[in-house]
Design an enzyme around this catalytic site. Structure first.
Site, short mmCIF file in Angstrom:
data_model
loop_
_atom_site.label_atom_id
_atom_site.label_comp_id
_atom_site.label_asym_id
_atom_site.label_seq_id
_atom_site.Cartn_x
_atom_site.Cartn_y
_atom_site.Cartn_z
N ASN A 154 42.68 63.40 20.39
CA ASN A 154 42.46 63.73 21.87
C ASN A 154 43.50 64.61 22.45
O ASN A 154 44.02 66.03 21.98
CB ASN A 154 43.36 62.05 23.23
CG ASN A 154 42.94 60.82 22.03
OD1 ASN A 154 41.50 60.84 21.50
ND2 ASN A 154 44.12 60.16 21.80
N ARG A 177 55.46 56.14 12.82
CA ARG A 177 54.75 55.38 13.80
C ARG A 177 54.74 55.64 15.05
O ARG A 177 55.64 56.28 15.40
CB ARG A 177 55.36 54.00 12.75
CG ARG A 177 55.21 54.28 11.34
CD ARG A 177 55.62 52.54 11.12
NE ARG A 177 55.72 52.39 9.56
CZ ARG A 177 55.00 52.51 8.27
NH1 ARG A 177 53.46 52.53 9.03
NH2 ARG A 177 55.21 52.18 7.09
N ASP A 178 53.59 54.98 16.00
CA ASP A 178 53.60 54.90 16.92
C ASP A 178 53.78 53.64 17.69
O ASP A 178 54.05 52.88 17.10
CB ASP A 178 51.85 54.58 17.67
CG ASP A 178 51.10 55.28 18.55
OD1 ASP A 178 50.72 56.16 18.77
OD2 ASP A 178 52.32 54.50 19.11
N ILE A 179 54.54 54.47 18.64
CA ILE A 179 56.04 53.20 19.14
C ILE A 179 54.95 51.61 19.86
O ILE A 179 55.81 50.41 20.37
CB ILE A 179 56.34 54.02 20.24
CG1 ILE A 179 57.60 52.95 20.74
CG2 ILE A 179 55.81 54.09 21.89
CD1 ILE A 179 58.74 54.01 21.45
N HIS A 216 48.25 66.40 18.57
CA HIS A 216 48.99 64.57 17.38
C HIS A 216 47.74 64.53 17.20
O HIS A 216 46.61 64.16 17.22
CB HIS A 216 49.55 63.59 17.60
CG HIS A 216 49.16 63.29 19.01
ND1 HIS A 216 49.63 64.01 20.16
CD2 HIS A 216 48.54 62.16 19.23
CE1 HIS A 216 49.29 63.90 21.46
NE2 HIS A 216 48.91 62.34 20.91
N MET A 217 47.72 63.77 15.51
CA MET A 217 46.28 63.39 14.82
C MET A 217 46.53 61.82 14.66
O MET A 217 47.69 61.51 14.59
CB MET A 217 46.09 63.91 13.62
CG MET A 217 44.87 63.25 13.34
SD MET A 217 44.84 63.68 11.04
CE MET A 217 43.92 65.13 11.97
N HIS A 218 46.36 60.85 15.16
CA HIS A 218 46.39 59.28 15.22
C HIS A 218 45.62 59.19 13.55
O HIS A 218 44.31 59.07 13.47
CB HIS A 218 46.03 58.71 16.63
CG HIS A 218 46.61 58.85 17.66
ND1 HIS A 218 46.68 57.67 18.29
CD2 HIS A 218 46.26 59.62 18.28
CE1 HIS A 218 47.27 58.19 19.51
NE2 HIS A 218 47.00 59.15 19.59
N VAL A 271 50.39 63.13 26.03
CA VAL A 271 51.77 63.30 24.83
C VAL A 271 50.61 65.02 24.77
O VAL A 271 50.28 65.55 23.66
CB VAL A 271 52.09 62.66 23.47
CG1 VAL A 271 54.06 63.49 23.67
CG2 VAL A 271 52.11 61.23 23.99
P1 AMP Z 1 47.54 59.93 23.01
O1 AMP Z 1 47.05 59.23 24.01
O2 AMP Z 1 46.49 60.43 21.73
O3 AMP Z 1 47.98 61.58 23.53
O4 AMP Z 1 48.51 59.16 22.53
C1 AMP Z 1 50.32 59.63 22.36
C2 AMP Z 1 50.76 58.49 21.96
O5 AMP Z 1 51.65 58.81 21.67
C3 AMP Z 1 50.45 57.23 22.26
O6 AMP Z 1 50.06 55.93 20.82
C4 AMP Z 1 51.87 56.51 22.18
O7 AMP Z 1 52.10 54.80 21.95
C5 AMP Z 1 52.93 57.11 21.44
N1 AMP Z 1 54.05 57.63 21.47
C6 AMP Z 1 54.18 58.13 23.14
N2 AMP Z 1 55.90 58.26 22.94
C7 AMP Z 1 55.96 58.18 21.80
C8 AMP Z 1 57.66 57.82 20.63
N3 AMP Z 1 58.75 57.72 21.57
N4 AMP Z 1 57.34 56.98 19.36
C9 AMP Z 1 56.00 56.60 19.07
N5 AMP Z 1 55.36 56.88 19.39
C10 AMP Z 1 55.37 57.22 20.55
#
Ligand code: AMP
Length: 117
Positions: free
Chosen positions: A88, A30-32, A101-103, A97
């Protein structure tokens, strides 16, 4: 070698996270900072910084990510209501990050695909 991010520590369970799925190729958690009632990230277990770094050898894991999106949608009960998948890449894509990753976002109407200023 590309530099690891916090996602590698999540995959190895070295830091707390809410993992909803894990197999030999991918991990989903799950996204934080959720942007929707359902907001899960699906990541390859090995570090691929971005879509720009995907190679022919990564086709299996890329396919697995899509199949796992379907499985998570079922787990989360949003198969019928629908959802949005986002990957992204780079500065204009606002990738924060650098671990591909796929949202998967759902549980509400996600609105238009892009904001329309
Ligand atoms: P992006 O902008 O596509 O790189 O999305 C990065 C996502 O990672 C964001 O939605 C953040 O909220 C999420 N994120 C960053 N750190 C963590 C974490 N420790 N656990 C879960 N999600 C995270």
């Amino acid at each position: 070698m590309p530099e690891e991010t916090i996602f590698s520590k999540i995959i190895r369970k070295e830091i707390p996270s809410d993992i909803v799925y894990q197999d030999d190729l991918v991990t989903a958690f799950r996204d934080i900072s959720p942007q929707a009632p359902v907001h899960v990230l699906i990541v390859p277990n090995h570090l691929i910084p971005s879509v720009n770094d995907v190679t022919d050898d990564d086709e299996a894991v890329m396919g697995r990510m899509m199949n796992v999106a379907r499985i998570i949608a079922e787990q989360e009960g949003i198969t019928e209501s629908g959802y949005r998948l986002i990957v992204n890449c780079g500065p204009d894509g606002h990738q924060d990050v650098m671990h591909l990753h796929m949202h998967i976002l759902g549980g509400r109407d996600m609105g238009f695909m892009l904001s329309r200023p």
